[in-house]
Design an enzyme around this catalytic site. Structure first.
Site, mmCIF file in Angstrom:
data_model
loop_
_atom_site.group_PDB
_atom_site.id
_atom_site.type_symbol
_atom_site.label_atom_id
_atom_site.label_comp_id
_atom_site.label_asym_id
_atom_site.label_seq_id
_atom_site.Cartn_x
_atom_site.Cartn_y
_atom_site.Cartn_z
ATOM 1 N N SER A 15 0.881 -1.185 0.000
ATOM 2 C CA SER A 15 0.000 0.000 0.000
ATOM 3 C C SER A 15 0.905 1.218 0.000
ATOM 4 O O SER A 15 2.097 1.113 0.353
ATOM 5 C CB SER A 15 -0.852 -0.022 1.269
ATOM 6 O OG SER A 15 -1.475 1.227 1.485
ATOM 7 N N TYR A 40 -1.734 -0.516 10.446
ATOM 8 C CA TYR A 40 -1.744 -0.725 8.986
ATOM 9 C C TYR A 40 -0.385 -0.316 8.400
ATOM 10 O O TYR A 40 0.222 -1.060 7.632
ATOM 11 C CB TYR A 40 -2.889 0.085 8.367
ATOM 12 C CG TYR A 40 -3.209 -0.282 6.925
ATOM 13 C CD1 TYR A 40 -3.739 -1.526 6.601
ATOM 14 C CD2 TYR A 40 -2.985 0.624 5.895
ATOM 15 C CE1 TYR A 40 -4.035 -1.859 5.290
ATOM 16 C CE2 TYR A 40 -3.296 0.298 4.570
ATOM 17 C CZ TYR A 40 -3.819 -0.937 4.273
ATOM 18 O OH TYR A 40 -4.112 -1.262 2.966
#
Ligand code: NAD
Length: 262
Positions: free
Chosen positions: A144, A157
């Site tokens: 990501s 995350y």
């Protein structure tokens, strides 16, 4: 010239979103796809049908394993290795919870670490010997932009996705002289169920319409002000799995509407 045997790929988390787009694209490329996820029976069947159609009616398989459980991963990989092994491994499955670190539920941290990072460690270590034995392999980890930059509210995350980029680079170095590559793809905002849940939670938290919440997410971070398409992430993965990408090693390839350039 003799036809090359059909390559076989596992795409984790391919019952929806980016993983489903990747599975469809690899099927279109002529790869035999093993789909995987924790969707409902209906979602899993629909995904399998979708991937089969993308393959022009060709076969695809579906496997289930909860990636929070390393024993389940070991059983899954053993079955796949017994059934002919993998030429392509796409670690796509992931989850996201957003909260300040002092309010983050510890069990959510454990789950995110397991699914976003440890699962890739286990699938890679168990797939690599077979790739080496067959003399070809492609490993792609869906990280990501959060693997490259951080954001408040996303400590777990960002930590897991930065970890996944680090894992990718180390594996790429360990395989640097072999016909096996390992790369990461780092998408910005892609409109999938995972992001739709964030839009809905922003909309209800701030009293916004769904579209205003979506615009706020993009506006804050993604200079293009447009969502990346899952199909376009899949096209990058398709390239990384091609023979032409044989010397792309250890890359963290962003596809993000300018997110990390800002
Ligand atoms: P999604 O929620 O649509 O799909 C997630 C997939 O992972 C599903 O198939 C789900 O069944 C599977 N999964 C989740 N937990 C699992 C578990 N414990 N065991 C097995 N499978 C599990 O999400 P998405 O947006 O398509 O995200 C796919 C990947 O892309 C994730 O790694 C995510 O972090 C990453 N990503 C997404 C975006 C985005 O904007 N959507 C941006 C950057 C990176």
């Amino acid at each position: 010239m003799r036809d090359r045997p059909r390559r076989r790929a596992l795409v984790t988390g391919s019952t929806s979103g980016i993983g489903l787009a990747i599975a469809r694209r690899l099927a279109q490329d002529g790869v035999h796809v093993v789909a995987h996820g924790l969707g409902s029976a209906q979602e899993n069947a629909a995904a399998l049908r979708d991937i089969g159609e993308a393959a022009g009616g060709g076969a695809a398989e579906f496997v289930e394993a909860d990636l929070r459980d390393r024993h389940a991963i070991a059983r899954l990989m053993q079955d796949l290795n017994d059934g002919g092994g993998l030429d392509i491994l796409v670690n796509n499955a992931g989850m996201q919870r957003v909260a300040a670190i002092d309010r983050f539920v510890p069990e959510d941290w454990d789950d995110m670490l397991a699914v976003n990072l440890s699962a890739a460690f286990h699938t890679i270590r168990l797939a690599l010997p077979g790739m080496r034995a067959r003399g070809w392999g492609r490993i792609v980890n869906i990280a990501s932009v959060s693997g490259l930059v951080a954001a408040a509210g996303k400590a777990p995350y960002a930590a897991t996705k930065h970890g996944l980029v680090g894992l990718t680079k180390a594996v790429a170095l360990e395989t640097a002289r072999e016909p096996v590559t390992c790369n990461a793809v780092c998408p910005g905002w892609v409109l999938t169920p995972l992001v739709e849940r964030q839009i809905q939670s922003l909309a209800s938290g701030e009293g916004l319409s769904r579209d205003a919440a979506a615009a706020r997410l993009l506006g804050a971070k993604q200079p293009s002000q447009a969502f990346v398409r899952a199909e376009d992430v899949a096209a990058v993965v398709s390239f990384l799995c091609s023979d032409a990408a044989g010397e792309v090693r250890g890359a963290a390839w962003n596809i993000d509407g300018g997110y990390v350039a800002a």
